[in-house]
Scaffold this motif. Structure first.
Motif, short mmCIF file in Angstrom:
data_model
loop_
_atom_site.label_atom_id
_atom_site.label_comp_id
_atom_site.label_asym_id
_atom_site.label_seq_id
_atom_site.Cartn_x
_atom_site.Cartn_y
_atom_site.Cartn_z
N ASN A 100 0.83 -1.21 0.00
CA ASN A 100 0.00 0.00 0.00
C ASN A 100 0.86 1.26 0.00
N LYS A 101 2.16 1.07 0.15
CA LYS A 101 3.09 2.20 0.12
C LYS A 101 3.98 2.08 -1.11
N PRO A 102 4.51 3.22 -1.62
CA PRO A 102 5.28 3.18 -2.86
C PRO A 102 6.45 2.19 -2.83
N VAL A 103 6.62 1.55 -3.97
CA VAL A 103 7.68 0.56 -4.16
C VAL A 103 8.43 0.92 -5.44
N ALA A 104 9.73 0.73 -5.45
CA ALA A 104 10.49 0.85 -6.70
C ALA A 104 10.67 -0.55 -7.27
N LEU A 105 10.04 -0.79 -8.42
CA LEU A 105 10.21 -2.06 -9.13
C LEU A 105 11.46 -1.94 -9.99
N MET A 106 12.42 -2.84 -9.78
CA MET A 106 13.66 -2.79 -10.57
C MET A 106 13.70 -3.98 -11.51
N LEU A 107 13.84 -3.69 -12.79
CA LEU A 107 13.96 -4.73 -13.82
C LEU A 107 15.25 -4.45 -14.58
N MET A 108 16.35 -4.89 -14.02
CA MET A 108 17.66 -4.54 -14.57
C MET A 108 18.24 -5.72 -15.34
N GLY A 109 18.35 -5.56 -16.64
CA GLY A 109 18.97 -6.61 -17.47
C GLY A 109 18.14 -7.86 -17.58
N ILE A 110 16.86 -7.79 -17.35
CA ILE A 110 16.03 -9.00 -17.38
C ILE A 110 15.03 -8.99 -18.54
N VAL A 114 12.74 -11.73 -22.21
CA VAL A 114 11.35 -11.91 -22.63
C VAL A 114 11.25 -11.35 -24.05
N LYS A 115 11.06 -12.23 -25.02
CA LYS A 115 11.21 -11.84 -26.42
C LYS A 115 10.07 -10.96 -26.92
N SER A 116 8.87 -11.23 -26.42
CA SER A 116 7.70 -10.52 -26.95
C SER A 116 7.49 -9.18 -26.21
N ASP A 117 7.38 -8.10 -27.00
CA ASP A 117 7.12 -6.78 -26.39
C ASP A 117 5.77 -6.79 -25.67
N ASP A 118 4.80 -7.47 -26.25
CA ASP A 118 3.47 -7.52 -25.62
C ASP A 118 3.55 -8.20 -24.26
N GLU A 119 4.33 -9.27 -24.19
CA GLU A 119 4.45 -9.97 -22.90
C GLU A 119 5.16 -9.08 -21.88
N VAL A 120 6.19 -8.35 -22.32
CA VAL A 120 6.88 -7.42 -21.40
C VAL A 120 5.88 -6.40 -20.87
N ARG A 121 5.10 -5.82 -21.80
CA ARG A 121 4.12 -4.80 -21.38
C ARG A 121 3.12 -5.38 -20.38
N SER A 122 2.69 -6.62 -20.64
CA SER A 122 1.71 -7.25 -19.76
C SER A 122 2.32 -7.49 -18.36
N ILE A 123 3.58 -7.95 -18.33
CA ILE A 123 4.23 -8.21 -17.03
C ILE A 123 4.39 -6.91 -16.25
N ILE A 124 4.90 -5.86 -16.94
CA ILE A 124 5.10 -4.58 -16.24
C ILE A 124 3.76 -4.04 -15.78
N GLY A 125 2.75 -4.15 -16.64
CA GLY A 125 1.41 -3.66 -16.28
C GLY A 125 0.87 -4.35 -15.04
N ARG A 126 1.02 -5.67 -15.00
CA ARG A 126 0.46 -6.41 -13.85
C ARG A 126 1.20 -6.07 -12.56
#
Ligand SMILES: C[S@@+](CC[C@H](N)C(=O)[O-])C[C@H]1O[C@@H](n2cnc3c(N)ncnc32)[C@H](O)[C@@H]1O
Length: 214
Positions: A100-110, A114-126
């Motif tokens: 419920n409090k702000p979090v920094a999501l770090m996705l460094m070099g990962i 994930v080859k598909s841009d759509d899948e990346v967008r879906s993961i980040i979105g979720r």
């Protein structure tokens, strides 16, 4: 690239813990423990920082103990989970992070894994949907910004159990849709806020940035 992107992680976490005041970090795709791990950088700035590391490599799990050296005021945890299963990540992070409090999501070099841009967008979105306003995404990835880099990555991918896709900076920037970009935006990691330091490496084929959830 390794050193340039590590310096970017240090500057990004220093910025988030210092200037922004973030106290919670969800670092997915942690990698093997090295110098200046996320919790060490964050807790140097703010000892009460809480960090959850996530990776699905058994070798990282074996070495995870080195990541669990928190300050007494803060906390660190390690979750053996897959980026493609955001629900499991969020569920297992919840005992350590207050979602419920702000979090920094770090996705460094990962994200290159994930080859598909759509899948990346879906993961980040979720993942970002589950975090409150004022949360951040910090990301970096190798890019197709030199012929040598593309050739080296192609050669690596021929025999790699886990191929890595180098994208254009524009494709990477599109993953921040819906977030407010923190200046200077998605740039070569070596050009991102060098004044924060350290900034020994001046050029790497790797772009990244930091975005804020409005
Ligand atoms: C290139 S390393 C980056 C390490 C570190 N974040 C850094 O920037 O120095 C990528 C890491 O992502 C992890 N990884 C790749 N695919 C993953 C997935 N689907 N779920 C969780 N971790 C993954 C790998 O095991 C590896 O440790």
């Amino acid at each position: 690239m390794a050193r340039g992107s590590r310096e970017f992680i240090i500057r990004g976490v220093t910025y988030l813990a210092g200037e922004v005041g973030i106290r919670q970090f969800l670092d997915v795709g942690t990698g093997l423990p090295t110098a200046s791990n996320t919790h060490e950088v964050a807790q140097r700035v703010a000892p009460d920082s809480r960090i959850v590391y996530v990776d699905n490599d058994p070798l990282v799990l074996t070495h995870a103990r080195a990541l669990l050296t928190s300050t007494p005021e803060g906390a660190t945890d390690y979750i053996d989970a897959d980026l493609r299963d955001p629900d499991a990540i969020l569920r297992e992070a919840a005992p350590t992070l207050d979602l419920n409090k702000p979090v920094a999501l770090m996705l460094m070099g990962i994200l290159g894994h994930v080859k598909s841009d759509d899948e990346v967008r879906s993961i980040i979105g979720r993942l970002m949907d589950a975090l409150p306003s004022g949360s951040y995404l910090a990301q970096s990835d190798g890019t197709n910004t030199s012929p040598e880099m593309v050739a080296a990555q192609d050669q690596y991918n021929e025999g790699a159990p886990l191929p890595y896709c180098v994208r254009s900076p524009e494709r990477i920037a599109s993953f921040y849709e819906g977030l407010e970009m923190i200046p200077p935006g998605v740039v070569r990691v070596t050009d991102w806020r060098p004044e924060i330091g350290p900034h020994e490496i001046k050029h790497a084929e790797c772009f990244g940035g930091v975005g804020r959830k409005p």
